[in-house]
Design a protein around this motif. Structure first.
Motif, mmCIF file in Angstrom:
data_model
loop_
_atom_site.group_PDB
_atom_site.id
_atom_site.type_symbol
_atom_site.label_atom_id
_atom_site.label_comp_id
_atom_site.label_asym_id
_atom_site.label_seq_id
_atom_site.Cartn_x
_atom_site.Cartn_y
_atom_site.Cartn_z
ATOM 1 N N VAL A 131 74.868 -18.480 -28.264
ATOM 2 C CA VAL A 131 73.485 -18.000 -28.367
ATOM 3 C C VAL A 131 73.006 -17.273 -27.104
ATOM 4 C CG1 VAL A 131 72.805 -19.727 -30.082
ATOM 5 C CG2 VAL A 131 72.537 -20.235 -27.637
ATOM 6 N N LEU A 132 73.925 -16.873 -26.246
ATOM 7 C CA LEU A 132 73.534 -16.249 -24.987
ATOM 8 C C LEU A 132 72.690 -14.993 -25.164
ATOM 9 C CD1 LEU A 132 76.655 -16.723 -22.697
ATOM 10 C CD2 LEU A 132 74.371 -17.639 -22.352
ATOM 11 N N GLY A 133 72.828 -14.300 -26.273
ATOM 12 C CA GLY A 133 72.063 -13.079 -26.503
ATOM 13 C C GLY A 133 70.795 -13.275 -27.303
ATOM 14 N N ASP A 134 70.502 -14.499 -27.718
ATOM 15 C CA ASP A 134 69.305 -14.756 -28.531
ATOM 16 C C ASP A 134 68.030 -14.580 -27.702
ATOM 17 O OD1 ASP A 134 71.150 -15.379 -30.446
ATOM 18 O OD2 ASP A 134 70.352 -17.374 -30.889
ATOM 19 N N ALA A 135 67.029 -13.994 -28.340
ATOM 20 C CA ALA A 135 65.777 -13.692 -27.637
ATOM 21 C C ALA A 135 65.118 -14.938 -27.054
ATOM 22 C CB ALA A 135 64.818 -12.975 -28.583
ATOM 23 N N TRP A 136 65.078 -16.041 -27.815
ATOM 24 C CA TRP A 136 64.422 -17.257 -27.325
ATOM 25 C C TRP A 136 65.107 -17.775 -26.065
ATOM 26 C CZ3 TRP A 136 67.098 -21.801 -26.795
ATOM 27 C CH2 TRP A 136 68.307 -21.917 -27.487
ATOM 28 N N LEU A 137 66.419 -17.608 -25.997
ATOM 29 C CA LEU A 137 67.140 -18.086 -24.814
ATOM 30 C C LEU A 137 66.884 -17.160 -23.620
ATOM 31 C CD1 LEU A 137 69.063 -20.209 -23.690
ATOM 32 C CD2 LEU A 137 70.914 -18.631 -24.171
ATOM 33 N N ILE A 138 66.869 -15.872 -23.865
ATOM 34 C CA ILE A 138 66.607 -14.924 -22.782
ATOM 35 C C ILE A 138 65.206 -15.158 -22.207
ATOM 36 C CG2 ILE A 138 66.302 -12.476 -22.219
ATOM 37 C CD1 ILE A 138 68.585 -11.991 -24.347
ATOM 38 N N VAL A 139 64.224 -15.368 -23.087
ATOM 39 C CA VAL A 139 62.867 -15.670 -22.625
ATOM 40 C C VAL A 139 62.873 -16.981 -21.828
ATOM 41 C CG1 VAL A 139 60.522 -16.284 -23.370
ATOM 42 C CG2 VAL A 139 61.722 -14.372 -24.442
ATOM 43 N N SER A 140 63.604 -17.980 -22.309
ATOM 44 C CA SER A 140 63.692 -19.261 -21.598
ATOM 45 C C SER A 140 64.319 -19.091 -20.222
ATOM 46 C CB SER A 140 64.514 -20.269 -22.405
ATOM 47 O OG SER A 140 63.847 -20.608 -23.589
ATOM 48 N N ILE A 141 65.334 -18.255 -20.134
ATOM 49 C CA ILE A 141 65.993 -18.005 -18.845
ATOM 50 C C ILE A 141 65.024 -17.343 -17.875
ATOM 51 C CG2 ILE A 141 67.800 -16.645 -17.707
ATOM 52 C CD1 ILE A 141 69.505 -17.153 -20.289
ATOM 53 N N VAL A 142 64.298 -16.350 -18.358
ATOM 54 C CA VAL A 142 63.323 -15.655 -17.508
ATOM 55 C C VAL A 142 62.239 -16.624 -17.042
ATOM 56 C CG1 VAL A 142 61.520 -13.873 -17.493
ATOM 57 C CG2 VAL A 142 63.772 -13.372 -18.474
ATOM 58 N N LEU A 143 61.719 -17.437 -17.957
ATOM 59 C CA LEU A 143 60.675 -18.404 -17.595
ATOM 60 C C LEU A 143 61.198 -19.467 -16.632
ATOM 61 C CD1 LEU A 143 58.846 -18.880 -21.019
ATOM 62 C CD2 LEU A 143 58.154 -17.471 -19.064
ATOM 63 N N THR A 144 62.447 -19.872 -16.818
ATOM 64 C CA THR A 144 63.068 -20.836 -15.898
ATOM 65 C C THR A 144 63.194 -20.228 -14.506
ATOM 66 O OG1 THR A 144 64.247 -21.946 -17.680
ATOM 67 C CG2 THR A 144 65.144 -22.212 -15.457
ATOM 68 N N ALA A 145 63.616 -18.972 -14.448
ATOM 69 C CA ALA A 145 63.725 -18.288 -13.154
ATOM 70 C C ALA A 145 62.352 -18.168 -12.489
ATOM 71 C CB ALA A 145 64.361 -16.912 -13.339
ATOM 72 N N LEU A 146 61.329 -17.854 -13.285
ATOM 73 C CA LEU A 146 59.970 -17.789 -12.739
ATOM 74 C C LEU A 146 59.520 -19.153 -12.205
ATOM 75 C CD1 LEU A 146 58.147 -15.505 -15.340
ATOM 76 C CD2 LEU A 146 58.596 -14.987 -12.933
ATOM 77 N N ALA A 147 59.796 -20.213 -12.965
ATOM 78 C CA ALA A 147 59.425 -21.562 -12.523
ATOM 79 C C ALA A 147 60.143 -21.917 -11.225
ATOM 80 C CB ALA A 147 59.751 -22.584 -13.613
ATOM 81 N N ALA A 148 61.427 -21.591 -11.151
ATOM 82 C CA ALA A 148 62.182 -21.860 -9.921
ATOM 83 C C ALA A 148 61.610 -21.065 -8.756
ATOM 84 C CB ALA A 148 63.657 -21.525 -10.132
ATOM 85 N N GLY A 149 61.216 -19.820 -9.030
ATOM 86 C CA GLY A 149 60.620 -18.994 -7.982
ATOM 87 C C GLY A 149 59.288 -19.549 -7.496
ATOM 88 N N VAL A 150 58.461 -20.003 -8.418
ATOM 89 C CA VAL A 150 57.175 -20.611 -8.045
ATOM 90 C C VAL A 150 57.420 -21.854 -7.194
ATOM 91 C CG1 VAL A 150 55.142 -21.840 -8.965
ATOM 92 C CG2 VAL A 150 55.871 -19.671 -9.987
ATOM 93 N N LEU A 151 58.381 -22.654 -7.595
ATOM 94 C CA LEU A 151 58.695 -23.867 -6.841
ATOM 95 C C LEU A 151 59.209 -23.531 -5.439
ATOM 96 C CD1 LEU A 151 58.925 -26.976 -6.810
ATOM 97 C CD2 LEU A 151 61.231 -26.702 -7.750
ATOM 98 N N ALA A 152 60.184 -22.629 -5.372
ATOM 99 C CA ALA A 152 60.826 -22.317 -4.091
ATOM 100 C C ALA A 152 59.942 -21.494 -3.158
ATOM 101 C CB ALA A 152 62.144 -21.584 -4.341
ATOM 102 N N ALA A 153 59.173 -20.563 -3.726
ATOM 103 C CA ALA A 153 58.423 -19.636 -2.874
ATOM 104 C C ALA A 153 56.974 -20.055 -2.616
ATOM 105 C CB ALA A 153 58.430 -18.241 -3.499
#
Length: 151
Positions: free
Chosen positions: A77-99
């Motif tokens: 499911v690596l190309g599924d839209a829901w997963l891509i959105v989840s990956i982007v949101l996870t990266a944003l959450a990690a960025g908010v936490l780290a930065a």
């Protein structure tokens, strides 16, 4: 193997992200208590403990996306839209936490003179954003738009 990867991914999310979410949410009110009474050793110790929980579990939390990618790959499911959105949101959450969250907590635990009530309000806002991002990712992981599982 997919079930094992999924189990580790979900357990890691619960064990690693849960404590960060709770400790980060508790930090701004604890920081306000310390700012109100700088001589309160117990409040100061609580503040340092909450910051340490956030730092340590943020490091442990790297397991979540690692096993998430492995699970998604095994499910195809690596190309599924829901997963891509989840990956982007996870990266944003990690960025908010780290930065934003961890440096803000660090300034408040270090007794930075510029870190006053305004800093605790900003930190509360960043923490709310972090929590909202994780809640959205969690919902996407459960609902999985376009899933054929009937959910």
């Amino acid at each position: 193997m997919t079930k094992f990867l999924l189990a580790v991914h979900v357990l890691a999310a619960i064990v690693a992200i849960g404590p960060v979410t709770v400790a980060a949410s508790m930090f701004p009110p604890a920081a306000r208590r310390v700012l109100d009474d700088a001589g309160d050793d117990r409040a100061s110790a609580t503040l340092h403990t909450l910051h340490r929980i956030c730092r340590v579990y943020a490091g442990v939390g790297i397991v979540v996306p690692v096993f998430g990618f492995a699970t998604a790959s095994s499910l195809g499911v690596l190309g599924d839209a829901w997963l891509i959105v989840s990956i982007v949101l996870t990266a944003l959450a990690a960025g908010v936490l780290a930065a934003l969250i961890l440096p803000g907590q660090n300034a408040l635990t270090a007794g930075d003179a510029s870190a006053g009530p305004e800093a605790t309000r900003r930190l509360g806002m960043y923490t709310g954003l972090f929590n909202l991002l994780w809640a959205t990712v969690t919902v996407l992981m459960i609902v999985r738009p376009g899933s054929t599982t009937g959910v």
